[in-house]
Design a protein around this motif. Structure first.
Motif, PDB file in Angstrom:
ATOM      1  N   THR A 143       0.847  -1.197   0.000  1.00  0.00           N
ATOM      2  CA  THR A 143       0.000   0.000   0.000  1.00  0.00           C
ATOM      3  C   THR A 143       0.876   1.239   0.000  1.00  0.00           C
ATOM      4  O   THR A 143       1.806   1.338   0.810  1.00  0.00           O
ATOM      5  CB  THR A 143      -0.883   0.033   1.276  1.00  0.00           C
ATOM      6  N   ILE A 147       1.322   5.046   0.918  1.00  0.00           N
ATOM      7  CA  ILE A 147       0.755   5.944   1.928  1.00  0.00           C
ATOM      8  C   ILE A 147       1.132   7.384   1.574  1.00  0.00           C
ATOM      9  O   ILE A 147       2.312   7.736   1.585  1.00  0.00           O
ATOM     10  CB  ILE A 147       1.323   5.609   3.337  1.00  0.00           C
ATOM     11  N   ASN A 165      -1.225  10.044   2.637  1.00  0.00           N
ATOM     12  CA  ASN A 165      -1.989  10.893   3.546  1.00  0.00           C
ATOM     13  C   ASN A 165      -1.030  11.513   4.570  1.00  0.00           C
ATOM     14  O   ASN A 165      -0.242  10.810   5.200  1.00  0.00           O
ATOM     15  CB  ASN A 165      -3.040   9.994   4.236  1.00  0.00           C
ATOM     16  N   GLU A 211      -1.215  12.684   7.560  1.00  0.00           N
ATOM     17  CA  GLU A 211      -1.267  12.198   8.945  1.00  0.00           C
ATOM     18  C   GLU A 211      -0.568  10.836   9.071  1.00  0.00           C
ATOM     19  O   GLU A 211       0.220  10.610   9.994  1.00  0.00           O
ATOM     20  CB  GLU A 211      -2.746  12.068   9.360  1.00  0.00           C
ATOM     21  N   ASP A 212      -0.845   9.952   8.109  1.00  0.00           N
ATOM     22  CA  ASP A 212      -0.235   8.613   8.154  1.00  0.00           C
ATOM     23  C   ASP A 212       1.268   8.674   7.879  1.00  0.00           C
ATOM     24  O   ASP A 212       2.054   7.939   8.489  1.00  0.00           O
ATOM     25  CB  ASP A 212      -0.919   7.694   7.133  1.00  0.00           C
ATOM     26  N   ILE A 236       3.035   9.631  10.985  1.00  0.00           N
ATOM     27  CA  ILE A 236       3.174   8.497  11.912  1.00  0.00           C
ATOM     28  C   ILE A 236       4.375   7.644  11.506  1.00  0.00           C
ATOM     29  O   ILE A 236       5.190   7.248  12.342  1.00  0.00           O
ATOM     30  CB  ILE A 236       1.880   7.642  11.933  1.00  0.00           C
ATOM     31  N   LEU A 237       4.502   7.375  10.190  1.00  0.00           N
ATOM     32  CA  LEU A 237       5.627   6.560   9.713  1.00  0.00           C
ATOM     33  C   LEU A 237       6.966   7.255   9.958  1.00  0.00           C
ATOM     34  O   LEU A 237       7.954   6.616  10.323  1.00  0.00           O
ATOM     35  CB  LEU A 237       5.465   6.235   8.224  1.00  0.00           C
TER      36      LEU A 237
END
Length: 267
Positions: free
Chosen positions: A227, A229, A231, A233-234, A237-238
């Motif tokens: 997937t 990513i 976004n 916000e995501d 986090i990463l």
């Protein structure tokens, strides 16, 4: 999985170049070490395009690598739709960060390690396995281009030590390759030692790519594919999780010493 329009273009170019060189299929076949019928089958699309065949054809016809380059495009276009955006991000990245808890990262795998890994999937026939291997090795050229990205990988010591006697030859070659890659100014490999029992990274592998615009995208691998990513916000986090796993790892020099020690422990 070839992209059919691109594959058709390769076959048309091959035939055009062969005729321009005034070679019959039989004469051309002798030069590339293929039979007359094999050359005919390739040109008619009855036989899959073969990297070795096209490499020989490029040499014999003096194309400057045209046919092999077109095959790379066909293979890239033949990737599943979920993977293409990541391939593009990886190719254009100025920075790459990869955490892998269970394998050597794809961009740092030797051909033998990659082949062994791909062949663990018993649902793949040998042709598809060879195609995936070619694509994986082709992706590695991002690290050898004139202006390569800064690539930082964090791996687990347990991955290095997962080598029974039958696999030690492959693994020894692989660890030597990691050490060699670590000496490059734009590549850093950091190892998390086995005495770090638990940390947030063990939840799963992830890779981050920073483009020329300064923005980051992430990529999560799973059993069915992966997937992308994007976004904000995501991605944040990463990036935070990256800082956590990186802080658990040894320095570049300590990691190289540990890798050397692992190989020495086998002999």
């Amino acid at each position: 999985m070839e992209n059919e329009p691109t594959a058709e273009l390769i076959r048309a170019q091959l035939r055009r170049l062969r005729l321009k060189a005034e070679l019959s299929q039989e004469e051309f076949g002798r030069l590339v070490h293929f039979s007359n019928s094999q050359v005919s089958a390739v040109e008619l699309g009855q036989r899959p395009l073969d990297r070795f065949f096209l490499k020989r054809a490029d040499e014999v016809l003096g194309t400057g690598g045209l046919l092999t380059s077109l095959l790379k495009l066909a293979e890239r276009d033949g990737q599943p739709s979920w993977f293409r955006p990541w391939l593009e991000a990886e190719r254009q990245a100025q920075q790459l960060r990869c955490y892998q808890p269970s394998l050597i990262p794809g961009l740092l795998q030797t051909e033998n390690y990659a082949r062994s890994m791909i062949r663990t999937d018993d649902m793949l026939d040998s042709e598809e396995a060879d195609r995936r291997l070619a694509v994986r090795l082709d992706r590695q050229s991002v690290l050898t281009r004139p202006d390569p990205p800064k690539f930082v990988a964090v791996i687990e010591e347990a991955v290095l030590r997962r080598a029974d006697e039958s696999f030690r030859g492959v693994m020894g070659q692989q660890v030597a390759h990691l050490i060699e890659a670590s000496e490059l100014p734009h590549v850093a490999v950091h190892v998390i030692p086995v005495d770090v029992s638990l940390h947030i990274g063990l939840t799963g592998p992830f890779t981050l790519a920073r483009g020329g615009d300064g923005g980051w995208v992430g990529y999560l691998e799973n059993q069915l594919g992966g997937t992308v990513i994007d976004n904000d916000e995501d991605v944040a986090i990463l990036l935070s999780r990256w800082e956590s796993v990186r802080s658990e790892a040894l320095s570049r020099r300590q990691s190289i010493e540990l890798m050397k020690e692992v190989v020495e422990s086998w002999s």
